[in-house]
Design an enzyme around this catalytic site. Structure first.
Site, PDB file in Angstrom:
ATOM      1  N   CYS A  20       8.904  -0.165  -6.124  1.00  0.00           N
ATOM      2  CA  CYS A  20       8.688  -1.049  -4.975  1.00  0.00           C
ATOM      3  C   CYS A  20       8.537  -2.471  -5.483  1.00  0.00           C
ATOM      4  O   CYS A  20       7.828  -2.706  -6.459  1.00  0.00           O
ATOM      5  CB  CYS A  20       7.437  -0.605  -4.224  1.00  0.00           C
ATOM      6  SG  CYS A  20       7.065  -1.622  -2.779  1.00  0.00           S
TER       7      CYS A  20
ATOM      8  N   HIS B 122      10.055   5.111   2.991  1.00  0.00           N
ATOM      9  CA  HIS B 122       9.397   4.095   2.156  1.00  0.00           C
ATOM     10  C   HIS B 122       9.238   2.789   2.942  1.00  0.00           C
ATOM     11  O   HIS B 122       8.148   2.197   2.968  1.00  0.00           O
ATOM     12  CB  HIS B 122      10.241   3.883   0.894  1.00  0.00           C
ATOM     13  CG  HIS B 122       9.707   2.850  -0.046  1.00  0.00           C
ATOM     14  ND1 HIS B 122       9.325   3.146  -1.338  1.00  0.00           N
ATOM     15  CD2 HIS B 122       9.506   1.514   0.104  1.00  0.00           C
ATOM     16  CE1 HIS B 122       8.896   2.039  -1.930  1.00  0.00           C
ATOM     17  NE2 HIS B 122       9.005   1.026  -1.079  1.00  0.00           N
ATOM     18  N   GLU B 123      10.328   2.366   3.616  1.00  0.00           N
ATOM     19  CA  GLU B 123      10.286   1.092   4.345  1.00  0.00           C
ATOM     20  C   GLU B 123       9.350   1.152   5.544  1.00  0.00           C
ATOM     21  O   GLU B 123       8.593   0.218   5.786  1.00  0.00           O
ATOM     22  CB  GLU B 123      11.697   0.706   4.813  1.00  0.00           C
ATOM     23  CG  GLU B 123      12.652   0.350   3.705  1.00  0.00           C
ATOM     24  CD  GLU B 123      12.074  -0.674   2.750  1.00  0.00           C
ATOM     25  OE1 GLU B 123      11.290  -1.540   3.175  1.00  0.00           O
ATOM     26  OE2 GLU B 123      12.404  -0.597   1.566  1.00  0.00           O
TER      27      GLU B 123
ATOM     28  N   HIS C 157       5.759   0.745   4.857  1.00  0.00           N
ATOM     29  CA  HIS C 157       5.309  -0.645   4.702  1.00  0.00           C
ATOM     30  C   HIS C 157       4.791  -1.199   6.036  1.00  0.00           C
ATOM     31  O   HIS C 157       3.889  -2.030   6.063  1.00  0.00           O
ATOM     32  CB  HIS C 157       6.466  -1.529   4.215  1.00  0.00           C
ATOM     33  CG  HIS C 157       6.674  -1.514   2.727  1.00  0.00           C
ATOM     34  ND1 HIS C 157       5.710  -1.929   1.836  1.00  0.00           N
ATOM     35  CD2 HIS C 157       7.748  -1.161   1.977  1.00  0.00           C
ATOM     36  CE1 HIS C 157       6.195  -1.829   0.590  1.00  0.00           C
ATOM     37  NE2 HIS C 157       7.421  -1.345   0.648  1.00  0.00           N
TER      38      HIS C 157
HETATM   39 NI    NI Z   1       8.565  -1.073  -1.123  1.00  0.00          NI
END
Ligand code: NI
Length: 195
Positions: free
Chosen positions: A113, A155-156, A159
């Site tokens: 990341c 993953h996104e 966030h």
């Molecule tokens: Ni990331």
């Protein structure tokens, strides 16, 4: 063109839930989208979420290289063969994305990341999911993603909920410096998701 600096783990904006976008066509959102494109290109990642450049709104940018797409979510085999290329997902903006797992199966894979520089880890993610969002014109998008594509989306979208990949790991012995991970000499490591 505005390359924004990328916030690192510990910054409060990376720990809070981002707010929904009320008007995808607002000028501030166009500016944000351009900044996401510029910043992702400069950093060399394959995904970036708005909170990573300091904007706590539910917007992500991602792409998937063609060779990382599984056949089930790529273009039909004969079409890609005819074109002589393996088509991936081009840089794509999703606004207010929602993910729904289509399986209980989670697979482990390496992730890195831009907000956690120098480290990599093995993260369990749903193998397959449905994604719904708005595009840059405010029109609905509804699709399915599998494998690496699904991993990038999880993953996104994490966030946007103030979650970084180490917080999804179930075995922290697999959180390591990227230099150490490279020594494992696994093709998976060199191909790891980086966003
Ligand atoms: Ni990331």
């Amino acid at each position: 063109m505005a390359i924004q600096s990328i916030l690192r783990m510990g910054h409060p904006i990376l720990r809070r839930r981002a707010d929904p976008v009320s008007n995808p066509k607002a000028i501030e959102i166009s500016t944000l989208i351009q900044d996401l494109h510029d910043s992702m290109a400069a950093a060399g990642g394959i995904g970036l979420a708005a909170p990573q450049i300091g904007v706590p709104l539910r917007v992500i940018l991602y792409s998937v290289p063609g060779h990382r797409l599984t056949a089930s979510n790529s273009v039909p085999q004969q079409d890609s063969a005819a074109l002589g290329v393996s088509l991936g997902v081009p840089p794509t903006i999703l606004i207010n994305p929602e993910l729904t797992p289509l399986t209980e199966i989670k697979l482990e894979g390496w992730e890195a990341c831009l907000s956690v520089p120098g480290l990599m880890g093995r993260v369990p993610r749903y193998e397959s999911l449905r994604f719904q969002a708005l595009n840059t014109d405010g029109q609905p998008i509804d699709g399915e993603a599998h494998g690496f594509h699904a991993r990038v989306l999880q993953h996104e979208c994490d966030h946007l909920d103030g979650i970084l990949y180490p917080q999804q790991m179930t075995d922290l012995r697999w959180l390591m410096f990227a230099e150490e991970a490279q020594k494992l000499n696994s093709p998976e490591v060199t191909e790891a998701l980086k966003d």
